[in-house]
Design an enzyme around this catalytic site. Sequence first.
Site, PDB file in Angstrom:
ATOM      1  N   ASN A   7      56.985  11.599  41.169  1.00 59.83           N
ATOM      2  CA  ASN A   7      57.701  12.867  40.949  1.00 59.83           C
ATOM      3  C   ASN A   7      57.018  13.897  41.848  1.00 59.83           C
ATOM      4  O   ASN A   7      55.960  14.427  41.509  1.00 59.83           O
ATOM      5  CB  ASN A   7      57.608  13.252  39.476  1.00 59.83           C
ATOM      6  N   ARG A  91      61.832  10.452  41.429  1.00 57.04           N
ATOM      7  CA  ARG A  91      62.686  11.419  40.748  1.00 57.04           C
ATOM      8  C   ARG A  91      63.215  12.401  41.794  1.00 57.04           C
ATOM      9  O   ARG A  91      62.437  12.999  42.543  1.00 57.04           O
ATOM     10  CB  ARG A  91      61.880  12.171  39.702  1.00 57.04           C
ATOM     11  N   HIS A 180      68.249  17.127  33.640  1.00 53.99           N
ATOM     12  CA  HIS A 180      67.643  16.286  32.594  1.00 53.99           C
ATOM     13  C   HIS A 180      68.452  15.006  32.365  1.00 53.99           C
ATOM     14  O   HIS A 180      68.361  14.392  31.294  1.00 53.99           O
ATOM     15  CB  HIS A 180      67.562  17.008  31.234  1.00 53.99           C
ATOM     16  N   ARG A 241      63.210  31.044  30.938  1.00 59.03           N
ATOM     17  CA  ARG A 241      64.558  31.265  31.516  1.00 59.03           C
ATOM     18  C   ARG A 241      65.495  31.827  30.454  1.00 59.03           C
ATOM     19  O   ARG A 241      65.428  31.433  29.292  1.00 59.03           O
ATOM     20  CB  ARG A 241      65.133  29.938  32.031  1.00 59.03           C
ATOM     21  N   GLU A 385      61.072   9.503  30.742  1.00 60.63           N
ATOM     22  CA  GLU A 385      61.822   9.541  31.999  1.00 60.63           C
ATOM     23  C   GLU A 385      61.272   8.535  33.003  1.00 60.63           C
ATOM     24  O   GLU A 385      62.023   7.947  33.770  1.00 60.63           O
ATOM     25  CB  GLU A 385      61.797  10.969  32.569  1.00 60.63           C
TER      26      GLU A 385
END
Length: 402
Positions: A7, A91, A180, A241, A385
């Site tokens: 990643n 990823r 996601h 956010r 993940e």
Amino acid sequence: MKVLIINSGSSSLKFQLLDFDKRVVMAQGICERIGIDNSRIQFRRYDEEKIKHNRDFETHEDAVRAMVEILTSPQYGVISDLAEIEAIGHRVVHGAESFAEPAVVTEEVKDCIREAFLWGPLHNPANLLGIEVCERLMEGIPQVAVFDTAFHQTMPPEAYLYALPYELYEEHGVRRYGFHGTSHQYVSERAAAMCESDPENCKIIVCHLGNGSSLCAVKNGKSIDTSMGLTPLAGLPMGTRCGDIDPAIPGFIADVEHLTLQEIDNLMNKRSGVLGLSGISSDFRDLVAARDRGHARAKLAIDIFTYQLKKYIGAYAAALGGLDILCFTAGVGENDDELRYEVCKDLGFLGIEIDQEKNRGLRSKEARISTKDSKVAVLVIPTNEELSIARQTVRLLGLADA
Ligand code: ADP
């Protein structure tokens, strides 16, 4: 079979080496502060041996070299030769409309990842850099790109189009992409398996609640709607956010605060969410502790998050035309039992009955937390993940029945 998962971010590179057959993490680590001062590599082996080295990483290439060195080092390593690695899964955040599935890395695939810089300007360049460095330093090992957006490519137009001039979609790809996806896919597949339900005939809502949060409505194994949009700023309020707001607000703030578009973007991404509301932290553990000490705005931030989450669950139950399974995952979803209770306790009208005996104190463990009579199964499923990327990599390369 050993599979390496990468990643690659703008200033960090996370890695995990999996023994895929045994589903065991052999080693994992992170190279941090690439191109900044005080860069370091942290590495943990399956036997819990941990090391932390400070060293200079000027570039991602330096970081990948350091990772290779440590994975093969006689003292700390877990393999003696890179050739033991059969595949590398990367990823990649944005696949735009080019990828509804993972893809074996080729020149053409890299061009498509480059084209998607427009929609993923913060992540895709670093993701591609990680791929290119691995190609150079680990030549001959097949590489696969797994996209965060891919799972959501099954959304119908009524879910992914915004009510803007249609030409903006045609000419610039302005639409909902969602993120996601790897997590939503992994968790929804596990959910169907845990309930022994037919994945092709099952209505699932996945709540991925971490620093970034999103929901996904999964019908018969396919994403039909998700709360993040063109960017990961949309949907639920998050750590920093803002999530969904009136689209006229940025213009209004520009006028009253005399801010530029970039400053407003920064405000909505970095200074909003539960941090902006509470004024103390983006971290839910801090907020829970502060609320329990009587901090009013910490409570307000958690209440707003909980309320918005309930609204989305209701909306997605309507989009799905019913609900069989509700899943909680990621840092907050896996650990915050009180939040799970607060969300579920008023949703009896949807057939959701949470069992507090099972829910209370449950952390980061797969479990069913609904009552025996609950029409909807409520599950906690730790997301994974990396395992999902490894599985998709192995499946695509035909290396095993994954
Ligand atoms: P990311 O989106 O960065 O992958 P994670 O999935 O790791 O994030 O989730 C991080 C969030 O999970 C943080 O807000 C953290 O406070 C929260 N979290 C972790 N443990 C708990 C807990 N026991 N109770 C409440 N929140 C928790």
